[in-house]
Design a protein around this motif. Structure first.
Motif, mmCIF file in Angstrom:
data_model
loop_
_atom_site.group_PDB
_atom_site.id
_atom_site.type_symbol
_atom_site.label_atom_id
_atom_site.label_comp_id
_atom_site.label_asym_id
_atom_site.label_seq_id
_atom_site.Cartn_x
_atom_site.Cartn_y
_atom_site.Cartn_z
ATOM 1 N N SER A 34 0.840 -1.189 0.000
ATOM 2 C CA SER A 34 0.000 0.000 0.000
ATOM 3 C C SER A 34 0.875 1.238 0.000
ATOM 4 C CB SER A 34 -0.874 -0.044 1.259
ATOM 5 O OG SER A 34 -1.770 1.013 1.258
ATOM 6 N N GLY A 35 0.509 2.238 -0.773
ATOM 7 C CA GLY A 35 1.268 3.482 -0.744
ATOM 8 C C GLY A 35 0.963 4.358 -1.951
ATOM 9 N N MET A 36 0.678 5.625 -1.691
ATOM 10 C CA MET A 36 0.417 6.561 -2.790
ATOM 11 C C MET A 36 1.687 7.347 -3.083
ATOM 12 S SD MET A 36 -1.201 7.877 -5.117
ATOM 13 C CE MET A 36 -2.773 7.045 -5.029
ATOM 14 N N THR A 37 1.988 7.517 -4.375
ATOM 15 C CA THR A 37 3.257 8.131 -4.759
ATOM 16 C C THR A 37 3.067 9.473 -5.453
ATOM 17 O OG1 THR A 37 3.191 6.933 -6.846
ATOM 18 C CG2 THR A 37 4.422 5.905 -5.052
ATOM 19 N N ARG A 38 4.073 10.314 -5.275
ATOM 20 C CA ARG A 38 4.179 11.581 -5.999
ATOM 21 C C ARG A 38 5.663 11.756 -6.306
ATOM 22 N NH1 ARG A 38 1.385 13.621 -9.328
ATOM 23 N NH2 ARG A 38 -0.304 14.783 -8.424
ATOM 24 N N ALA A 39 6.003 12.030 -7.558
ATOM 25 C CA ALA A 39 7.417 12.105 -7.945
ATOM 26 C C ALA A 39 7.735 13.432 -8.621
ATOM 27 C CB ALA A 39 7.767 10.943 -8.869
ATOM 28 N N PRO A 40 8.180 14.425 -7.851
ATOM 29 C CA PRO A 40 8.594 15.694 -8.454
ATOM 30 C C PRO A 40 9.866 15.523 -9.268
ATOM 31 C CG PRO A 40 9.105 15.657 -6.110
ATOM 32 C CD PRO A 40 8.295 14.426 -6.388
ATOM 33 N N VAL A 41 10.043 16.421 -10.264
ATOM 34 C CA VAL A 41 11.277 16.395 -11.060
ATOM 35 C C VAL A 41 12.073 17.673 -10.748
ATOM 36 C CG1 VAL A 41 10.024 17.299 -13.101
ATOM 37 C CG2 VAL A 41 12.302 16.303 -13.371
ATOM 38 N N PHE A 42 13.381 17.460 -10.478
ATOM 39 C CA PHE A 42 14.292 18.570 -10.189
ATOM 40 C C PHE A 42 15.309 18.713 -11.317
ATOM 41 C CE2 PHE A 42 12.740 17.171 -6.108
ATOM 42 C CZ PHE A 42 12.573 18.337 -5.377
ATOM 43 N N ARG A 43 15.740 19.955 -11.555
ATOM 44 C CA ARG A 43 16.836 20.216 -12.491
ATOM 45 C C ARG A 43 18.131 20.351 -11.694
ATOM 46 N NH1 ARG A 43 16.139 25.216 -13.312
ATOM 47 N NH2 ARG A 43 14.286 24.984 -14.599
ATOM 48 N N VAL A 44 19.172 19.643 -12.165
ATOM 49 C CA VAL A 44 20.506 19.822 -11.594
ATOM 50 C C VAL A 44 21.453 20.155 -12.746
ATOM 51 C CG1 VAL A 44 20.175 18.307 -9.588
ATOM 52 C CG2 VAL A 44 20.955 17.320 -11.743
ATOM 53 N N ALA A 45 22.685 20.592 -12.415
ATOM 54 C CA ALA A 45 23.598 21.034 -13.484
ATOM 55 C C ALA A 45 24.093 19.848 -14.299
ATOM 56 C CB ALA A 45 24.777 21.792 -12.878
ATOM 57 N N ASP A 46 24.452 18.789 -13.612
ATOM 58 C CA ASP A 46 25.087 17.654 -14.294
ATOM 59 C C ASP A 46 25.033 16.438 -13.370
ATOM 60 O OD1 ASP A 46 26.912 18.219 -12.287
ATOM 61 O OD2 ASP A 46 28.271 19.296 -13.633
ATOM 62 N N VAL A 47 25.677 15.381 -13.784
ATOM 63 C CA VAL A 47 25.590 14.135 -13.026
ATOM 64 C C VAL A 47 26.276 14.258 -11.654
ATOM 65 C CG1 VAL A 47 27.661 13.076 -14.063
ATOM 66 C CG2 VAL A 47 25.807 11.622 -13.222
ATOM 67 N N ILE A 48 27.260 15.173 -11.542
ATOM 68 C CA ILE A 48 27.918 15.369 -10.232
ATOM 69 C C ILE A 48 26.894 15.918 -9.227
ATOM 70 C CG2 ILE A 48 29.857 16.486 -9.035
ATOM 71 C CD1 ILE A 48 30.723 14.616 -11.364
ATOM 72 N N GLU A 49 26.115 16.903 -9.683
ATOM 73 C CA GLU A 49 25.073 17.464 -8.798
ATOM 74 C C GLU A 49 23.960 16.444 -8.550
ATOM 75 O OE1 GLU A 49 25.057 22.231 -9.585
ATOM 76 O OE2 GLU A 49 23.111 21.259 -9.450
ATOM 77 N N ALA A 50 23.680 15.628 -9.574
ATOM 78 C CA ALA A 50 22.647 14.597 -9.411
ATOM 79 C C ALA A 50 23.063 13.626 -8.297
ATOM 80 C CB ALA A 50 22.432 13.844 -10.721
ATOM 81 N N GLU A 51 24.317 13.211 -8.348
ATOM 82 C CA GLU A 51 24.814 12.287 -7.314
ATOM 83 C C GLU A 51 24.732 12.929 -5.931
ATOM 84 O OE1 GLU A 51 29.029 11.626 -7.043
ATOM 85 O OE2 GLU A 51 28.718 9.484 -6.703
ATOM 86 N N ALA A 52 25.078 14.234 -5.878
ATOM 87 C CA ALA A 52 25.041 14.939 -4.580
ATOM 88 C C ALA A 52 23.604 14.981 -4.046
ATOM 89 C CB ALA A 52 25.593 16.352 -4.760
ATOM 90 N N LEU A 53 22.640 15.206 -4.941
ATOM 91 C CA LEU A 53 21.243 15.263 -4.503
ATOM 92 C C LEU A 53 20.780 13.888 -3.994
ATOM 93 C CD1 LEU A 53 18.456 16.493 -4.166
ATOM 94 C CD2 LEU A 53 18.068 16.229 -6.628
ATOM 95 N N VAL A 54 21.114 12.850 -4.733
ATOM 96 C CA VAL A 54 20.715 11.497 -4.327
ATOM 97 C C VAL A 54 21.319 11.179 -2.949
ATOM 98 C CG1 VAL A 54 20.982 9.041 -4.876
ATOM 99 C CG2 VAL A 54 20.357 10.677 -6.684
#
Ligand SMILES: CC(C)(COP(=O)([O-])OP(=O)([O-])OC[C@H]1O[C@@H](n2cnc3c(N)ncnc32)[C@H](O)[C@@H]1OP(=O)([O-])[O-])[C@@H](O)C(=O)NCCC(=O)NCCSC(=O)C[C@@](C)(O)CC(=O)[O-]
Ligand SMILES: NC(=O)C1=CN([C@@H]2O[C@H](COP(=O)(O)OP(=O)(O)OC[C@H]3O[C@@H](n4cnc5c(N)ncnc54)[C@H](OP(=O)(O)O)[C@@H]3O)[C@@H](O)[C@H]2O)C=CC1
Length: 408
Positions: free
Chosen positions: A131-151
């Motif tokens: 059970s679980g309701m989901t919502r998935a926002p999308v964020f903009r990051v500069a590049d994969v380095i920033e993506a990794e930092a966000l994760v």
């Protein structure tokens, strides 16, 4: 309609014709029934279509205030019942009539036949397994380095996100946040236990609060609160695999003599047909629905109980299996993403609330979430009944004659 309402409607309509009011502003100047009547007058003038039936609705228009804008009346869909059927669920236990609203002749007869067969087999099992309701926002990051930092930040700050999200609701609980990266887009799929609410408003509001924290604490920028990885109201494999709303299964083993006497076919014929149609045929069609007509029951029970009709898209994301077992017929239906609630949304409208009452699941459950689980189990059992009956009609070559007799 009273004379006062009619007079108020005529006055409002005149003010719209004069350009003094816009069509959606009428509730600010009169009660909701007069506003709806004024719109009917105007739409009748503009379209030439009489709206007498649409205007003949059986509830106060203000009861629908949170459900619709620019209301002109109501569309009425015939509602029937199938059953009684014995449900042996985790939350719903006992005999129930299933409320279904539809315009498809033969559907109720079919589900009704399926319910009687389930009862002849001693009832159907049903369980909500996830059970679980989901919502998935999308964020903009500069590049994969920033993506990794966000994760990384999300992994280390789940508690902060949970606190922010849960401040917006007294019922909802954030259960997980799953990051997905595509180039410079990062999607955070938030999953909530929304208890007895379907939860799409609740999850959206809670996720907005969590996104504010993400933007404050990282370099990411929110592009959209819904990034389509949720995935709401679109056919999507992620819902079939990960689940959304309730993931619920119902099953039964029907004795051979019941299959032969009540369904005019054999366990072997239904099992073969299920493989060739629901599994192989669906695979060849690249369908997400490995079933015969689960959408029929989901749609009809959604309409009868005030669910969001657009979510039939993912509600029908179901797999039907059939096998010969000890000479009898084992059949199961697993609905991966059934988004249902017994509070909120359309559930409080008078006719839909009565539909929930037929099942005994209106409002908040004890414990919280148990009424929505029970509704999911009832829909799964209705789907099982529908599958059993339609597969049998196909196996016995009765589909077209049944629809010729009952549906035209
Ligand atoms: C129509 C039946 C049930 C006849 O089936 P039957 O066995 O000839 O009927 P029966 O007169 O012997 O009655 C058997 C039971 O059916 C029920 N029943 C029978 N008639 C009624 C009625 N008027 N109102 C309420 N219930 C009825 C009732 O439970 C009854 O038991 P009883 O109570 O008499 O002991 C059968 O042929 C059948 O189920 N056909 C399949 C129809 C169906 O499932 N249609 C669904 C829509 S199809 C569709 O939309 C999707 C599709 C097909 O395109 C998807 C795909 O690709 O597969
Ligand atoms: N916003 C969006 O993006 C979308 C919205 N929708 C619409 O959202 C609506 C459904 O959203 P949903 O959040 O379910 O409903 P509501 O927005 O109507 O909210 C239901 C609220 O009921 C309260 N509540 C009381 N008792 C309980 C209980 N036992 N269990 C859970 N909550 C309880 C909760 O308040 P509290 O949180 O304060 O505890 C909950 O937030 C539908 O109208 C649907 O059409 C559909 C798709 C997308």
């Amino acid at each position: 309609m009273t004379d006062d309402t009619r007079a108020a409607a005529e006055e409002l309509a005149e003010r719209v014709r004069d350009g003094e009011l816009r069509l959606h502003e009428l509730e600010d100047h009169a009660d909701a029934d007069a506003a709806a009547a004024a719109r009917r007058l105007l739409v009748e003038e503009w379209s030439g279509a009489p709206l007498d039936s649409v205007g003949d609705y059986g509830f106060a228009a203000e009861d629908a205030d949170a459900n619709i804008e620019n209301m002109v009346g109501a569309v009425q869909v015939p509602m029937g019942v199938a059953g009684p059927v014995t449900v042996r669920g985790g939350s719903l236990d006992g005999e129930r009539y299933l409320p279904l609203a539809t315009t498809e002749g033969a559907l109720l007869a079919s589900v009704n036949r399926g319910c009687s067969v389930l009862d002849d087999a001693g009832g159907a099992n049903a369980r909500v397994l996830k059970s679980g309701m989901t919502r998935a926002p999308v964020f903009r990051v500069a590049d994969v380095i920033e993506a990794e930092a966000l994760v990384e930040w999300v992994r280390e700050n789940r508690e902060t996100l949970r606190e922010a999200a849960e401040e917006t609701t007294s019922h909802g609980e954030l259960s997980e946040v799953t990051p997905y990266v595509v180039g410079s887009s990062v999607y955070l799929r938030f999953r909530y236990d929304t208890k007895d609410a379907m939860g799409m408003n609740m999850a959206t509001i809670a996720t907005r609060a969590a996104c504010d924290v993400v933007e404050d604490e990282t370099d990411a920028s929110l592009v959209a609160l819904s990034g389509n990885l949720c995935s709401d109201k679109k056919p999507a494999a992620i819902n079939a695999i990960e689940g959304r709303g309730r993931s619920v299964t119902a099953d039964v083993t029907v004795p051979r003599e019941v299959v032969e006497e009540r369904l005019h076919t054999t366990p072997e014929a239904v099992a073969e047909l299920n493989t060739r149609k629901n599994l192989v045929g669906s695979a060849k069609a690249a369908s997400l629905g490995f079933n015969a007509h689960v959408a029929n029951v989901v749609a009809a029970m959604f309409l009868a109980t005030g669910q969001d009709a657009a979510q039939v898209v993912e509600g029908a994301n179901a797999i039907t299996t059939a096998e010969v077992r000890d000479g009898g017929l084992y059949v199961s239906v697993s609905l991966a993403s059934l988004e249902v609630g017994t509070v909120g949304g359309g559930t409080k409208l008078p006719t839909q609330a009565e539909g929930l009452d037929v099942l005994g699941v209106r409002g908040g459950g004890d414990p919280a979430g148990s009424n929505a689980d029970a509704l999911a189990e009832a829909i799964a059992v209705g789907s099982l009944a529908g599958e059993l009956s339609l597969l049998s009609a196909l196996a016995s070559r009765h589909l077209s004659s049944a629809h010729a007799e009952l549906g035209r």
